[in-house]
Enzyme design. Structure first.
Site, PDB file in Angstrom:
ATOM      1  N   ASP A 260       0.891  -1.117  -0.315  1.00 23.40           N
ATOM      2  CA  ASP A 260       0.135  -0.002  -0.125  1.00 23.40           C
ATOM      3  C   ASP A 260       0.974   1.058  -0.076  1.00 23.40           C
ATOM      4  OD1 ASP A 260      -1.738   2.161   0.475  1.00 23.40           O
ATOM      5  OD2 ASP A 260      -2.586   1.217   2.338  1.00 23.40           O
ATOM      6  N   ILE A 261       1.049   1.910  -1.145  1.00 22.99           N
ATOM      7  CA  ILE A 261       1.894   2.940  -1.146  1.00 22.99           C
ATOM      8  C   ILE A 261       1.493   4.182  -0.287  1.00 22.99           C
ATOM      9  CG2 ILE A 261       2.893   2.496  -3.569  1.00 22.99           C
ATOM     10  CD1 ILE A 261       0.909   4.673  -4.471  1.00 22.99           C
TER      11      ILE A 261
ATOM     12  N   ASN B 295       1.830   5.299 -11.317  1.00 18.11           N
ATOM     13  CA  ASN B 295       0.710   5.128 -12.271  1.00 18.11           C
ATOM     14  C   ASN B 295      -0.323   5.099 -11.257  1.00 18.11           C
ATOM     15  OD1 ASN B 295      -0.944   4.214 -14.389  1.00 18.11           O
ATOM     16  ND2 ASN B 295      -0.956   2.350 -12.969  1.00 18.11           N
TER      17      ASN B 295
ATOM     18  N   TYR C 127     -10.769  14.490  -8.249  1.00 18.61           N
ATOM     19  CA  TYR C 127      -9.982  13.636  -8.927  1.00 18.61           C
ATOM     20  C   TYR C 127      -9.157  14.334  -9.872  1.00 18.61           C
ATOM     21  CZ  TYR C 127      -8.669   9.951 -12.475  1.00 18.61           C
ATOM     22  OH  TYR C 127      -7.633   9.319 -13.256  1.00 18.61           O
TER      23      TYR C 127
ATOM     24  N   ALA D 283      -8.372  17.272  -9.852  1.00 23.79           N
ATOM     25  CA  ALA D 283      -7.495  18.140  -9.313  1.00 23.79           C
ATOM     26  C   ALA D 283      -6.209  17.652  -8.780  1.00 23.79           C
ATOM     27  CB  ALA D 283      -8.351  18.976  -8.159  1.00 23.79           C
TER      28      ALA D 283
ATOM     29  N   LYS E 164      -4.679  15.245 -10.166  1.00 28.43           N
ATOM     30  CA  LYS E 164      -4.009  14.937 -11.420  1.00 28.43           C
ATOM     31  C   LYS E 164      -3.325  16.233 -11.983  1.00 28.43           C
ATOM     32  CE  LYS E 164      -4.522  10.237 -11.607  1.00 28.43           C
ATOM     33  NZ  LYS E 164      -3.220   9.518 -11.497  1.00 28.43           N
TER      34      LYS E 164
ATOM     35  N   ILE F  90     -10.000   5.715 -21.497  1.00 32.03           N
ATOM     36  CA  ILE F  90      -9.269   4.416 -21.582  1.00 32.03           C
ATOM     37  C   ILE F  90      -9.916   3.368 -20.911  1.00 32.03           C
ATOM     38  CG2 ILE F  90      -6.937   3.250 -21.263  1.00 32.03           C
ATOM     39  CD1 ILE F  90      -6.630   5.481 -22.942  1.00 32.03           C
TER      40      ILE F  90
END
Length: 257
Positions: free
Chosen positions: A67-68, A94, A158, A160, A162, A191
Site C-alpha cells: 500500500d503506497i 501510475n 480527482y 484536481a 492529477k 481508456i
C-alpha cells in the site's frame, strides 16, 4: 552535476518500478517494459492481480504487494528494489483512485484517500527514489489525465489531484535536470480500465459518462491501456533523453477538440 548520459544505459539493463501494476494501464506498462527487456517491479495492493500481471513474463516482472499510502511504504519499496536488483532507472507513478460527486456531497472521507493516493504518495515515493535515480540518470513518469485540463462536473477532486501531479512534473523537471533526472508525464483520456468500477456509478450514469467521453473524442473510440503503455515506455526510453517536463496527452484528440 550528474554527467550520466541516459543514452548509454542499455534498455535491457534497466530496473523499472511501476505502481498500480495490478490492472489497466499499470499492468500494460509493466508488461511493455518487460517486453523491452527491463526488469520490472510491479507494485499494487492486491497480490492476485499482480501475479496475473507477472504471468506473461515471470522472469522479468516481480510482484511486490504494498500500500503506497502506508507510513514508511515509499522508503521500504525503494529499499527492497535496491536490495533485490541493485539499481532503479525508471519510476512510473501510475497508481490512482477515482471518486467524486457534486461539491455539496464531498467530505473528508471522500477527499483524503484521493489526495493520499493520487498526490501525496507520488511525492513521497519520488523523494525516496531520488538518490537511486540520480545515480542511474533515471526517469520519473507520472500518469495524470487530460480530464485535469478540462472541467468535469460532479468529479472535481480527482482531476484536481492529477492537475497537481502535472504541475509537479514541470517543477521537478526543472529542479532535477541539473542532477541528470528527467521527469515527464502521460495524460490519458478515456481508456478502457477498471478505474471506473470504483467510482460507485450506476449503470445509467456510467453509460452517460461513456457517451460523453466518446462525443468529446475525435478519434471516436475508447483507448486501450496498451496505447498508454507505449507512450510511457517511449518517454522513458534512453533515446528520449532530451525530453523533460513534457506532458503527453494520449486521448484520441479530446484535449484539442
Amino acid at each position: 552535476m550528474n554527467t550520466t548520459d541516459p543514452s548509454v544505459t542499455s534498455v535491457s539493463a534497466r530496473v523499472v518500478l511501476v505502481t498500480g501494476a495490478g490492472t489497466g494501464i499499470g499492468r500494460a506498462t509493466a508488461r511493455a517494459f518487460a517486453r523491452r527487456g527491463a526488469t520490472v517491479v510491479a507494485v499494487g495492493r492486491r497480490p492476485e492481480p499482480l501475479r496475473e500481471t507477472a504471468a506473461e513474463a515471470p522472469d522479468a516482472i516481480h510482484p511486490l504487494p504494498a500500500d503506497i499510502t502506508a507510513e514508511g511504504a515509499p522508503e521500504a519499496l525503494v529499499h527492497r528494489v535496491l536490495a533485490d536488483h541493485g539499481r532503479l532507472d525508471v519510476l512510473v507513478n501510475n497508481a490512482g483512485i477515482a471518486a467524486g460527486g457534486p461539491l455539496g456531497t464531498l467530505d473528508r472521507a471522500v477527499i483524503a484517500p484521493l489526495l493520499e493516493t493520487n498526490l501525496l504518495a507520488p511525492v513521497l515515493l519520488t523523494r525516496a527514489a531520488l538518490p537511486a535515480l540520480r545515480s542511474s540518470g533515471g526517469v520519473v513518469v507520472n500518469v495524470t489525465t487530460t480530464v485535469g485540463q478540462r472541467g468535469w462536473p460532479d468529479n472535481s477532486v480527482y482531476p484536481a489531484t492529477k492537475s497537481a501531479l502535472e504541475t509537479l512534473t514541470r517543477c521537478w523537471a526543472v529542479e532535477l535536470a541539473p542532477v541528470g533526472v528527467r521527469v515527464v508525464a502521460v495524460a490519458p483520456g478515456a481508456i478502457e480500465t477498471p478505474i471506473a468500477d470504483h467510482m460507485g456509478l450506476g449503470p445509467e450514469r456510467r453509460e452517460a459518462v461513456r457517451a460523453w467521453q466518446l462525443a468529446h473524442t475525435p478519434l471516436g473510440r475508447i483507448g486501450r491501456p496498451e496505447e498508454v503503455a507505449w507512450a510511457i515506455t517511449a518517454l522513458a526510453d534512453p533515446e528520449a533523453s532530451f525530453l523533460t517536463g513534457t506532458v503527453l496527452p494520449v486521448d484520441g484528440g479530446a484535449l484539442v477538440a
